[in-house]
Design an enzyme around this catalytic site. Structure first.
Site, PDB file in Angstrom:
ATOM      1  N   THR A 191       3.617   3.154   4.609  1.00  0.00           N
ATOM      2  CA  THR A 191       2.706   3.773   6.235  1.00  0.00           C
ATOM      3  C   THR A 191       2.973   5.600   6.461  1.00  0.00           C
ATOM      4  OG1 THR A 191       3.659   2.003   7.369  1.00  0.00           O
ATOM      5  CG2 THR A 191       3.311   3.541   8.596  1.00  0.00           C
ATOM      6  N   ARG A 219      -2.821 -10.896   6.391  1.00  0.00           N
ATOM      7  CA  ARG A 219      -1.235 -10.228   6.735  1.00  0.00           C
ATOM      8  C   ARG A 219      -1.286  -8.804   7.596  1.00  0.00           C
ATOM      9  NH1 ARG A 219       1.828  -5.630   6.535  1.00  0.00           N
ATOM     10  NH2 ARG A 219       4.354  -5.989   6.678  1.00  0.00           N
ATOM     11  N   GLY A 221       0.682  -6.186   9.719  1.00  0.00           N
ATOM     12  CA  GLY A 221       2.576  -5.754  10.159  1.00  0.00           C
ATOM     13  C   GLY A 221       2.578  -4.873  11.418  1.00  0.00           C
ATOM     14  N   ASP A 222       3.282  -3.884  10.939  1.00  0.00           N
ATOM     15  CA  ASP A 222       3.441  -3.040  12.428  1.00  0.00           C
ATOM     16  C   ASP A 222       2.457  -2.206  13.150  1.00  0.00           C
ATOM     17  OD1 ASP A 222       4.887  -1.436  10.466  1.00  0.00           O
ATOM     18  OD2 ASP A 222       5.926  -0.311  11.522  1.00  0.00           O
ATOM     19  N   GLY A 243       8.538   1.071   7.080  1.00  0.00           N
ATOM     20  CA  GLY A 243       8.811   0.268   5.710  1.00  0.00           C
ATOM     21  C   GLY A 243       8.529  -1.658   6.432  1.00  0.00           C
TER      22      GLY A 243
END
Length: 331
Positions: A191, A219, A221-222, A243
């Site tokens: 990121t 998938r 993520g955030d 992360g």
């Protein structure tokens, strides 16, 4: 009034002799008051980003120093990394999923709380700019997959093969064992998150990624989730994360940090508390990395992570600095 009449009726020379110590006295009083209250002039403009992305932060600063908006700054800043084929965690050249497909995620948020995001999008080099188009030209916040890709084409974005030969060969090598063991730090950090304050004091943020290398197909993520990977409140400040995104999502990490700043914590204190909330939910498992950065309305910044090794760039009129973050687990 008496002092004013006295100065008015005095000779110029006398006025100069008297006013000089009076001005010095007033300045001393202001300094003393500032020291007592902790007040200071806000730091602006300012750019801050995760990791040592010096080219990205320099591009954001180029916008800010010329009086540009924080929104333009963060978009242009992170686009630098999206276009860097040597960065295998963002944009072109990003590591593919387990099926060999590069999918990109990004979100952007402006001073008014407007936001846009794209998730699991293929074949488009600059997801951050597509996210901005979602924000500004649709009634939606998020577009995903084929829908996001089709929207990008409709807005004039070209089709690009995102899988470089280097990333392809590494994926082929990975398939020999198919072990999924995310590396803790920058080698697989996945990121770039960026925050900026412009000369008007307005805050914006952007976050973009190709996600974890060799993730399961689909998938997310955030990073493209408003409140998790990125959150901005122009009255308070902003935060962004890097992360293992699943852990950031579980605590709505960036929103949490902004709310902690709203309650009076400094950006540094808020980042530390954000990490500690994640640790509290993973008492038996700490073999993953999370890094947060934050900035408040005054231009104060903070950064904190689980494991040593996380850094973040800041660019202000005082200079361009790569800051080593303090960590929950000490070296």
């Amino acid at each position: 009034m008496q002092r004013r009449k006295f100065l008015k009726n005095s000779t110029i020379g006398t006025a100069g002799l008297i006013s000089t110590p009076l001005m010095a006295s007033c300045q001393d009083q202001k300094k003393a008051k500032s020291a007592a209250t902790g007040a200071s002039e806000p730091i602006r403009p300012l750019a801050i980003c995760t990791w040592d992305f010096h080219n990205a932060s320099a591009e954001a600063w180029a916008v800010l120093k010329d009086g540009g908006s924080s929104l333009d700054a963060v978009e242009r800043g992170v686009r630098v990394e999206e276009a860097d084929v040597d960065n295998q965690t963002v944009g072109i050249g990003g590591r593919p999923d387990r099926d060999g497909k590069v999918t990109l995620d990004a979100c952007i948020m402006d001073k008014d709380g407007n936001c846009g995001a794209v998730l699991c999008m293929q074949n488009i080099a600059h997801p951050i700019s597509v996210a901005r188009k979602v924000m500004e030209e649709t009634p939606h916040v998020m577009l995903a997959g084929k829908g996001a890709e089709q929207f990008a084409y409709e807005k004039g974005f070209g089709k690009v093969d995102l899988l470089t030969e280097k990333s392809k060969q590494e994926w082929i090598e990975w398939k020999k064992t198919s072990q999924y063991e995310p590396i803790i730090n920058i080698e697989n950090h996945d990121t770039i998150g960026m925050l900026a304050i412009d000369r008007n004091g307005d805050i914006s943020g952007a976050c973009t990624t190709s996600g974890m290398g060799y993730k399961m197909a689909g998938r997310v993520g955030d990073s493209p989730i408003i409140g998790a990977g990125l959150f901005v409140d122009n009255e308070v400040g902003g935060a962004t994360a890097t992360g293992v995104g699943e852990e950031v999502v579980r605590t709505v990490g960036s929103f949490l940090i902004v709310e902690l700043m709203r309650q009076g914590k400094s950006p540094q204190e808020a980042c530390e508390e954000g990490v500690k909330r994640i640790i509290a939910k993973n008492k038996e498992k700490q073999d993953f990395q999370i890094g947060f950065i934050a900035v408040n309305k005054k231009g104060e910044t903070g950064g904190y992570c689980i494991h040593p090794g996380f850094t973040f760039r800041t660019y202000t009129e005082q200079g361009h600095v790569n800051n080593l973050s303090d960590s929950y687990i000490k070296p």
